[in-house]
Design a protein around this motif. Structure first.
Motif, mmCIF file in Angstrom:
data_model
loop_
_atom_site.group_PDB
_atom_site.id
_atom_site.type_symbol
_atom_site.label_atom_id
_atom_site.label_comp_id
_atom_site.label_asym_id
_atom_site.label_seq_id
_atom_site.Cartn_x
_atom_site.Cartn_y
_atom_site.Cartn_z
ATOM 1 N N GLN A 428 0.806 -1.218 0.000
ATOM 2 C CA GLN A 428 0.000 0.000 0.000
ATOM 3 C C GLN A 428 0.841 1.270 0.000
ATOM 4 N N SER A 429 2.159 1.125 -0.044
ATOM 5 C CA SER A 429 3.032 2.295 -0.052
ATOM 6 C C SER A 429 4.384 1.919 -0.623
ATOM 7 N N VAL A 430 5.161 2.930 -0.984
ATOM 8 C CA VAL A 430 6.516 2.687 -1.467
ATOM 9 C C VAL A 430 7.341 2.003 -0.392
ATOM 10 N N GLU A 431 7.210 2.447 0.840
ATOM 11 C CA GLU A 431 7.976 1.859 1.938
ATOM 12 C C GLU A 431 7.666 0.377 2.094
ATOM 13 N N ALA A 450 5.874 4.190 -7.040
ATOM 14 C CA ALA A 450 5.304 5.518 -6.787
ATOM 15 C C ALA A 450 4.015 5.355 -5.997
ATOM 16 N N ASP A 451 3.891 6.083 -4.885
ATOM 17 C CA ASP A 451 2.602 6.211 -4.215
ATOM 18 C C ASP A 451 2.194 7.679 -4.301
ATOM 19 N N GLU A 452 1.286 8.137 -3.489
ATOM 20 C CA GLU A 452 0.793 9.503 -3.642
ATOM 21 C C GLU A 452 1.857 10.553 -3.353
ATOM 22 N N ASP A 453 2.861 10.194 -2.519
ATOM 23 C CA ASP A 453 3.821 11.204 -2.077
ATOM 24 C C ASP A 453 5.275 10.859 -2.365
ATOM 25 N N ASN A 454 5.575 9.627 -2.775
ATOM 26 C CA ASN A 454 6.954 9.177 -2.870
ATOM 27 C C ASN A 454 7.216 8.445 -4.178
ATOM 28 N N VAL A 455 8.494 8.467 -4.579
ATOM 29 C CA VAL A 455 8.936 7.653 -5.704
ATOM 30 C C VAL A 455 10.249 6.981 -5.308
ATOM 31 N N ALA A 456 10.520 5.845 -5.921
ATOM 32 C CA ALA A 456 11.751 5.114 -5.611
ATOM 33 C C ALA A 456 12.155 4.282 -6.810
ATOM 34 N N LEU A 457 13.451 3.982 -6.855
ATOM 35 C CA LEU A 457 14.019 3.088 -7.861
ATOM 36 C C LEU A 457 14.899 2.099 -7.110
ATOM 37 N N GLN A 458 14.627 0.819 -7.274
ATOM 38 C CA GLN A 458 15.317 -0.217 -6.513
ATOM 39 C C GLN A 458 15.702 -1.370 -7.427
ATOM 40 N N MET A 459 16.990 -1.738 -7.428
ATOM 41 C CA MET A 459 17.375 -2.962 -8.129
ATOM 42 C C MET A 459 17.014 -4.144 -7.251
#
Length: 821
Positions: A428-431, A450-459
């Motif tokens: 339910q969230s990036v975390e 991507a959620d409503e407030d955050n974005v991330a890139l993870q290998m």
């Protein structure tokens, strides 16, 4: 005479009537395989009724009371539309294609049996968490329920292809889905072939010249590698050339073509509407049907919608109401090839760091249609399975008395990638999604979130831990008996590159270099892109804020940064030189072509002649530079390498030496090579496309061919089962249309974005997606190719979780009712 003619006429009429009757009968039975999307079926294993609502684009929206019932229904939907594809992928990974296709697939079957991906998948089933095992079991029940329905109701065997290639359709098992993930890992890693190619090139060229043609991605260069021939006795240039690829089909992914993709996401402050944005377009080999299947699942954690792969019960790229996710190939160096020394007197033993050890040995039988069964002996060492020398040019790097083995992260018996995919889908969230990434093993991917407030890139995926003293740094095959060459386990998941909410507000990956870390934490030496990333970065930086439409514009961009870089270099001494040449002369032909290129902005538009001139010129130029030094091996470099040509024409580290033909007494210059290559390319283009360059079209040569995997080469059926259309883009554009590199159609588009999506969390139901062909795998269905024209035009369909929108204009609602066991 008249009587004889009348009888001949009657016989001919009867034969025509019989042929028409046979054709009608064949069509009737084949068309029985088209599912009725408005039917009701009673199926055992369901806890409550389920609805499969197929919206007006034939995307199934599945509504059930429990997750188990939803996954059961997904199995039904996959089997309804893609049963042949699922069965053939399962046969591929199990090494059982030859049972129905004959001797032509023996090479693939032998390789899959030796790798034993299906066996590793079965062993990994117990490693999945309880929720994932339950989903796999429910999905398998759904697939098998449809197979039983096909048999009981005589529904055309489930697909027309089963009439042409009869064989038992075995029941689907949970481990089969895990095996398909390992098959995807196979198709997404070419590191072994890159090692072989680098080793062979090192036996033909000196150090700097190796770096020219196999360049490092921009960044800190690696130290010098040894000449491969010095690592082993009995290897020389003759061995490298003797193994030259003759174009024979191989199941191994071609170097540099093991998947590609683009994915990027923007924080709310970089979005005009104030919501996060994401775009994703995974690139794989084009086929009909395509690998992707769109679906929406209504789970207990909420609705999810996006791209699935038939046979795998998960949305692998898509969104929920709270989270969006997308993937690209990471190009992690997840394979190492070893050369194992066999005991001179006992070939059943091989050398290890601690002395001699016995090969693990067993036998397996491959059944072959219309031929005798083939028995192969499988051997395995501590490093991995023994591979046959006749595949992937291994003979050219394997000295006498040795064998090649493969270490690979996908050869794991505790692979929890499926559990990881399930956890991301439910997050339910990036975390929360980042926590789930520790479960991924193979294939390694770059996951954007991507959620409503955050974005991330993870290998994601296991990264092998190598010794800093590894003899070849994992870039070439190495002696398997040397302890410093063996894997030392794996890095912790925390060592995988991660980027969260960067200051720039945007994360993205185009298969480009992720990090610039020294070996052995380097992730990879060979990356999938050095060009698209330049264009993507320029488009991202050009706007302060982005919109859904600007992300779509970027996804469909066809400007080649390679063309913009290379043309001024290779044509520097050819632009606007000399007086106007006589009409019809070679010089005049060249001037016309150069005049066109001088006004071109690098856009690989299907309607323009310039992309065709540019691509033909550079292909001819690269081959001219390589043939002199690499001989027949030059043919294996089928695609233009922009970094190589840039090094040559900028004379970096003496790379201009490639322009001088060492077998001639004269000293050729790069300008001369460029001019001669252009003249040769224009002659070929005139022979194929006519004498008027202004009328040439890139799209005529860059035709996308979505070929049917089994029937695509059948002369009578190919026009029915293959999907063809002209396309824009090229090898180095964001809207990538990778070319075949093989004559007689070297610019045919064979590898591209089979799935595209753009997600806008300011208005989630305005998100859009598309696949390259259609939802159905049945060539008789109107949904077999109904997306193809939209995909070519850069159009999309709604990616909405609104149930009412799905029901409005639905092409059918399939109802599944519980039945007694």
């Amino acid at each position: 005479m008249v009587t004889a003619f009348r009888w001949l006429l009657r016989i001919f009429g009867m034969l025509v009537a019989l042929a028409a009757l046979a054709a009608a009968g064949a069509y009737y039975f084949a068309s029985r395989s088209l599912p009725d999307y408005s039917a009701t079926h009673a199926m055992p294993g369901l806890e409550a009724p389920v609805e499969i609502v197929r919206d007006n684009a034939n995307v199934p929206h599945i509504f059930g009371e429990t997750d188990a019932d939803v996954f059961h229904a997904l199995g039904v939907a996959h089997a309804q539309d893609r049963l042949w594809q699922m069965v053939m992928m399962r046969r591929t990974v199990k090494g059982r294609l030859s049972e129905v296709l004959g001797e032509g697939t023996l090479g693939s079957d032998e390789l899959m049996r030796r790798l034993d991906l299906a066996g590793h998948a079965r062993a990994s089933l117990e490693a999945q968490d309880a929720q994932t095992r339950a989903a796999l079991e429910a999905y398998s029940r759904g697939v098998n329920s449809w197979i039983r329905t096909v048999n009981e109701e005589a529904l055309g065997r489930g697909a027309p292809e089963f009439f042409l290639f009869p064989g038992e359709i075995g029941l689907w098992e949970p481990a089969d889905s895990l095996a398909l993930i390992k098959l995807m890992a196979f198709e997404l890693s070419s590191k072994m072939r890159e090692e072989v190619r680098r080793a062979r090139v090192s036996m033909l060229l000196e150090g700097e010249r190796v770096r020219d043609i196999l360049p490092d991605a921009p960044g800190e260069p690696i130290g010098a590698l040894p000449d491969y021939a010095t690592l082993f006795d009995g290897l020389d240039q003759g061995a490298a050339l003797a193994a030259a690829d003759t174009g024979t089909a191989t199941p191994w992914p071609e170097p540099g073509r093991a998947g590609a993709s683009n994915v990027w996401a923007a924080l709310p402050e970089r979005s005009a509407a104030g919501g996060t944005l994401m775009a994703n377009d995974p690139h794989l080999e084009l086929s009909a049907p395509g690998i992707w299947y769109l679906a929406r699942l209504e789970l207990e954690t909420g609705g999810v919608i996006g791209g699935t792969i038939p046979g795998i019960p998960a949305v692998l790229t898509g969104r929920s109401a709270a989270l969006g996710w997308g993937v690209t190939t990471s190009y992690l160096d997840d394979q190492d090839l070893y050369i194992e020394e066999r005991h001179a007197e006992d070939p059943n033993r091989y050398r290890t760091p601690d002395g001699w050890a016995e090969f693990e040995t067993d036998s397996t039988i491959i059944r072959v249609r219309d031929s005798d069964p083939v028995t192969i002996t499988r051997r395995r060492t501590e490093n991995g399975p023994v591979l046959p020398g006749h595949q992937a040019n291994l003979a050219g790097v394997t000295p006498s008395g040795h064998v090649a083995t493969l270490a690979w992260t996908a050869l794991s018996d505790d692979d929890t990638t499926m559990s990881g995919a399930m956890a991301v889908m439910r997050a339910q969230s990036v975390e929360e999604a980042l926590e789930a990434t520790e479960l991924f093993v193979a294939p390694s991917q770059v996951l954007a979130l991507a959620d409503e407030d955050n974005v991330a890139l993870q290998m994601v995926g296991r990264m092998p831990r190598r010794d800093p003293d590894h003899q070849t740094a994992g870039r070439m095959p190495s002696p398997g008996w040397r302890a410093e060459n063996r894997w030392q386990g794996f890095f912790e998941a925390g060592a995988n590159p991660r980027f969260v909410n960067p200051q720039s507000g945007i994360v993205g990956n185009t298969n480009n270099k992720l990090v610039d870390r020294p070996f052995p934490e380097h992730v990879s030496h060979d990356w999938g892109d050095t060009q698209r990333i330049q264009r993507w970065r320029r488009l991202m930086e050009r706007r302060e804020v982005h919109t859904r439409d600007s992300f779509i514009e970027t996804q469909l961009d066809t400007v080649s940064p390679a063309a913009r870089t290379l043309l001024p270099l290779i044509a520097a001494e050819l632009w606007h030189t000399g007086e106007a040449a006589e009409e019809g002369s070679r010089e005049r032909r060249r001037q016309r072509a150069l005049d066109l290129l001088a006004d071109w902005n690098g856009e690989m538009n299907e309607h323009l002649p310039e992309p065709l001139i540019y691509a033909s010129w550079l292909r001819e130029l690269q081959q001219r530079l390589l043939r002199d030094r690499l001989g027949p091996m030059a043919r294996e470099f089928r695609h233009v390498e922009p970094v190589f040509l840039e090094r040559v024409f900028r004379d970096i580290d003496g790379a201009a030496a490639w322009c001088d033909v060492i077998q001639s007494s004269a000293e050729e210059t790069c300008a001369e090579q460029a001019r001669q290559a252009l003249d040769a390319a224009l002659i070929r283009l005139e022979e194929t496309h006519g004498p008027n360059p202004e009328s040439w079209r890139w799209g005529d040569a860059h035709e996308a061919v979505h070929a049917h995997g089994t029937l695509g080469e059948a002369a009578l059926l190919a026009p029915i089962v293959n999907i063809r259309h002209s396309t824009s883009g090229g090898d180095h554009t964001l809207m990538r249309g990778a070319t075949s590199g093989r004559d007689p159609d070297p610019f045919r588009n064979v590898h591209g974005a089979g799935f595209r999506s753009v997600i806008d969390f300011n208005d989630p139901d305005s998100s859009v997606f598309i696949t390259a062909t259609g939802q159905s795998g049945n060539p008789l269905s109107r949904h077999y190719d109904d997306y193809a024209a939209r995909w070519r035009r850069g159009e999309y369909i709604p990616m909405s979780l609104d149930p009412e929108l799905a029901r409005g204009g639905a092409v059918g609602i399939t109802r599944l009712e519980p039945a007694a066991e």
